[in-house]
Design a protein around this motif. Sequence first.
Motif, PDB file in Angstrom:
ATOM      1  N   GLN A   1       9.050  -0.001 -10.917  1.00  0.00           N
ATOM      2  CA  GLN A   1       8.194   0.404 -10.204  1.00  0.00           C
ATOM      3  C   GLN A   1       7.063   1.272 -10.128  1.00  0.00           C
ATOM      4  OE1 GLN A   1      11.487   2.525  -7.558  1.00  0.00           O
ATOM      5  NE2 GLN A   1      10.322   3.986  -8.070  1.00  0.00           N
ATOM      6  N   THR A   2       5.530   1.635 -10.098  1.00  0.00           N
ATOM      7  CA  THR A   2       4.861   1.605 -10.301  1.00  0.00           C
ATOM      8  C   THR A   2       3.321   1.596  -9.641  1.00  0.00           C
ATOM      9  OG1 THR A   2       2.975   2.092 -12.342  1.00  0.00           O
ATOM     10  CG2 THR A   2       3.290  -0.696 -11.545  1.00  0.00           C
ATOM     11  N   THR A   3       2.376   2.954  -9.564  1.00  0.00           N
ATOM     12  CA  THR A   3       1.403   2.415  -8.972  1.00  0.00           C
ATOM     13  C   THR A   3       0.150   2.652  -9.475  1.00  0.00           C
ATOM     14  OG1 THR A   3       1.014   5.648  -8.706  1.00  0.00           O
ATOM     15  CG2 THR A   3       2.092   4.398  -6.812  1.00  0.00           C
TER      16      THR A   3
ATOM     17  N   GLN B   1       5.822   4.831   0.540  1.00  0.00           N
ATOM     18  CA  GLN B   1       6.537   5.658  -1.079  1.00  0.00           C
ATOM     19  C   GLN B   1       7.038   4.160  -1.332  1.00  0.00           C
ATOM     20  OE1 GLN B   1       4.888   7.688  -1.955  1.00  0.00           O
ATOM     21  NE2 GLN B   1       4.008   8.476  -0.207  1.00  0.00           N
ATOM     22  N   PRO B   2       7.297   4.015  -2.916  1.00  0.00           N
ATOM     23  CA  PRO B   2       7.404   3.307  -3.637  1.00  0.00           C
ATOM     24  C   PRO B   2       8.628   3.674  -4.237  1.00  0.00           C
ATOM     25  CG  PRO B   2       5.833   3.871  -5.026  1.00  0.00           C
ATOM     26  CD  PRO B   2       5.246   5.256  -3.604  1.00  0.00           C
TER      27      PRO B   2
ATOM     28  N   LEU C   1      -4.947   2.475  -3.413  1.00  0.00           N
ATOM     29  CA  LEU C   1      -3.045   2.624  -4.173  1.00  0.00           C
ATOM     30  C   LEU C   1      -2.761   1.445  -3.655  1.00  0.00           C
ATOM     31  CD1 LEU C   1      -2.113   5.056  -5.465  1.00  0.00           C
ATOM     32  CD2 LEU C   1      -1.613   5.957  -3.920  1.00  0.00           C
TER      33      LEU C   1
ATOM     34  N   HIS D   1       1.029  -0.929   0.279  1.00  0.00           N
ATOM     35  CA  HIS D   1      -0.360  -0.258  -0.196  1.00  0.00           C
ATOM     36  C   HIS D   1       0.422   1.459   0.068  1.00  0.00           C
ATOM     37  CE1 HIS D   1      -3.262  -2.749   0.698  1.00  0.00           C
ATOM     38  NE2 HIS D   1      -2.771  -3.166   1.280  1.00  0.00           N
ATOM     39  N   VAL D   2       0.488   2.596  -0.643  1.00  0.00           N
ATOM     40  CA  VAL D   2       1.450   3.767  -0.757  1.00  0.00           C
ATOM     41  C   VAL D   2       1.000   4.761   0.270  1.00  0.00           C
ATOM     42  CG1 VAL D   2       1.835   5.226  -3.087  1.00  0.00           C
ATOM     43  CG2 VAL D   2       2.009   2.987  -3.860  1.00  0.00           C
TER      44      VAL D   2
ATOM     45  N   GLY E   1       1.575  -0.058  -4.651  1.00  0.00           N
ATOM     46  CA  GLY E   1       2.483   0.718  -5.457  1.00  0.00           C
ATOM     47  C   GLY E   1       2.992  -1.332  -5.631  1.00  0.00           C
TER      48      GLY E   1
ATOM     49  N   ARG F   1       1.702   2.040   5.170  1.00  0.00           N
ATOM     50  CA  ARG F   1       1.849   2.715   3.771  1.00  0.00           C
ATOM     51  C   ARG F   1       3.471   3.217   3.314  1.00  0.00           C
ATOM     52  NH1 ARG F   1      -3.077   2.984   5.990  1.00  0.00           N
ATOM     53  NH2 ARG F   1      -4.868   1.582   4.621  1.00  0.00           N
TER      54      ARG F   1
ATOM     55  N   THR G   1      -3.879   1.651  -8.888  1.00  0.00           N
ATOM     56  CA  THR G   1      -5.541   1.800  -7.527  1.00  0.00           C
ATOM     57  C   THR G   1      -6.780   0.162  -8.978  1.00  0.00           C
ATOM     58  OG1 THR G   1      -5.554   3.920  -7.969  1.00  0.00           O
ATOM     59  CG2 THR G   1      -7.557   3.103  -7.933  1.00  0.00           C
TER      60      THR G   1
END
Length: 214
Positions: free
Chosen positions: A194-196, A176-177, A204, A151-152, A206, A174, A198
Amino acid sequence: MTVDDWLSETRASYDTVAVSYAHLVRDLLAGAPYERAALASFAELVRVAGGGPVADVGCGTGRITAHLHTLGVDAFGIDLSPGMIEVARRDHPGLMFEVGSMTDLDLPDGSVAGLVAWYSLIHIPDEEIGGVFTHFGRVVRPGGPLLLGFHVGDETTLKTQGYGGHPMNVHVHRRQPAQVAAWLAQNGFTVDSQTTVTSAESRLGGIIIGRRQA
């Protein structure tokens, strides 16, 4: 809170929700095309690297382990919760599942061709992540792929109930990538993507795909 404390709380919480958890998350991948694509890419990377056993660490009730098998991956599951493992064995009797902790991963050095931690790092405190990734780097063969889902965000919340309203007591972290990627780099992994996203898996999420440095 000590390591034993939060591990015990996490184990007890997921033992409590195991049956309802399996029911509620069973079909999440059907509504998560980007996650399915990431799992397919990971499976291809395992094949290109020569194949072999793949560890699904924090496997829960085994849905990702089973999905990897449909993609031709020789995956097995490890989870902290005996309750979750019991349900995984019930629902996927042809696959191998064992109780274990990613904080003290009981696998030989270089014994797996790849490793997945699918939304299973979310209860690991920041100060323990380095140790977990050290274990990941120890057990994955040089050049072997790694797939993480998480989870981001920037916050930690306390989850006191879930999966049908059952009582729980777990912190959800949570991240950040870029931070997760930095921790991986510090522990012997090269991050390839790496990407995000939904989706049904996360409001959200990662996704990071990397590989163990040679």
